[in-house]
Design a protein around this motif. Sequence first.
Motif, short mmCIF file in Angstrom:
data_model
loop_
_atom_site.label_atom_id
_atom_site.label_comp_id
_atom_site.label_asym_id
_atom_site.label_seq_id
_atom_site.Cartn_x
_atom_site.Cartn_y
_atom_site.Cartn_z
N THR A 156 22.11 56.95 65.96
CA THR A 156 21.98 58.49 65.66
C THR A 156 23.41 58.67 64.95
OG1 THR A 156 22.76 59.12 67.71
CG2 THR A 156 20.42 59.34 67.34
N GLN A 157 23.27 59.58 64.02
CA GLN A 157 24.56 60.11 63.24
C GLN A 157 24.22 61.55 63.14
OE1 GLN A 157 25.22 58.47 58.92
NE2 GLN A 157 27.32 58.57 59.68
N LEU A 158 25.52 62.48 63.29
CA LEU A 158 25.25 63.79 62.82
C LEU A 158 26.11 64.02 61.80
CD1 LEU A 158 24.33 66.66 63.61
CD2 LEU A 158 26.48 66.89 65.03
N ILE A 159 25.84 64.36 60.71
CA ILE A 159 26.68 64.43 59.47
C ILE A 159 26.02 65.69 58.70
CG2 ILE A 159 25.22 62.75 57.99
CD1 ILE A 159 27.81 61.84 56.76
N PHE A 187 21.91 56.31 56.93
CA PHE A 187 23.14 56.47 57.39
C PHE A 187 24.24 56.46 56.40
CE2 PHE A 187 21.05 54.45 61.11
CZ PHE A 187 20.80 55.61 61.98
N GLN A 188 25.31 56.92 56.44
CA GLN A 188 26.36 56.82 55.40
C GLN A 188 27.61 56.92 56.23
OE1 GLN A 188 24.88 60.73 53.42
NE2 GLN A 188 27.30 61.18 53.50
N GLN A 189 28.73 56.86 55.51
CA GLN A 189 30.17 56.70 55.97
C GLN A 189 30.77 58.42 56.14
OE1 GLN A 189 32.92 54.03 53.94
NE2 GLN A 189 31.22 53.28 52.79
N SER A 194 26.47 56.65 66.59
CA SER A 194 26.26 56.55 68.16
C SER A 194 25.18 55.52 68.27
CB SER A 194 25.73 57.86 68.71
OG SER A 194 25.51 57.74 70.10
N ILE A 195 25.34 54.32 69.16
CA ILE A 195 24.42 53.43 69.44
C ILE A 195 24.10 53.22 70.83
CG2 ILE A 195 24.07 50.99 69.07
CD1 ILE A 195 26.01 50.84 66.80
N THR A 196 22.82 53.39 71.15
CA THR A 196 22.32 53.40 72.47
C THR A 196 21.37 52.40 72.82
OG1 THR A 196 22.61 55.73 72.90
CG2 THR A 196 21.23 54.62 74.44
N VAL A 197 21.97 51.22 73.57
CA VAL A 197 20.80 50.31 74.04
C VAL A 197 20.09 50.52 75.32
CG1 VAL A 197 20.61 47.79 74.38
CG2 VAL A 197 22.22 48.58 72.76
N THR A 198 18.86 50.32 75.29
CA THR A 198 18.14 50.66 76.52
C THR A 198 17.36 49.61 76.91
OG1 THR A 198 18.08 53.09 76.23
CG2 THR A 198 16.50 52.09 77.84
N LYS A 199 17.63 48.95 78.03
CA LYS A 199 16.79 47.90 78.73
C LYS A 199 15.81 48.48 79.74
CE LYS A 199 20.38 44.23 78.35
NZ LYS A 199 20.83 43.00 78.97
#
Length: 228
Positions: A156-159, A187-189, A194-199
Amino acid sequence: MIRQLMACCSLVLGISGASCMVAPDSRLGESGSLIDTDALLAITQANGSDEVDVRLTITDSRSQPTELESGQTVSVNGTVLADLDGVGTYTATLPEAETFIVQVRDPTRGVESTTVSGPAPFDIESPMSDELASLSGFTLQWSHADSNLSVEIEMTQLIFGELRSQIIRSSEDVGSVSFEPNDLAVFQQGASLSITVTKTRRQEGIRGFNSTVVPVSFSTTSTATPGS
């Protein structure tokens, strides 16, 4: 009770000639048994938290939501799940644990126990916190790969006040996934990613219910810096 109903039927038949039938499988005067219901018991824990959230929903043979009756309880590691919102969803917040003992109490069957285990804690190894994640493509890596687990990755990215997101799911945990430019096109610069990995370990079968699915999930989140 059956005899009384049959006597009543005989009286009605004698007066009106109408037919009367009592279903042979009726459990008159008995409470419903949980063994006739299905359940979804979800256990989740976020990285950095020392607590897990438990959520239970129960459905009947018509897949309609149903509630526990008098004397029926479900507990996890000794804590009884409670219907706090009054809509038939039973929840609890528990201390973290490697295994969970689920106990189903039903006056028609007694107490039955099942042990459930979840994924081992893990970390995102690349990109590390605040490291560069190229929008031209990068590889995400995490520790403790386990092919018996499924994985979900949410970026996710809040921009400029807009929330952008991308979700990738895999049926097998191989410890990494590579993203191509098309996967990162939203996405952009200029703002962190935010990167969330869920196992998730998915177990089927809880003693005391007819059919049960128990997903146990552990999530880890890291923040990367989008670059060219």
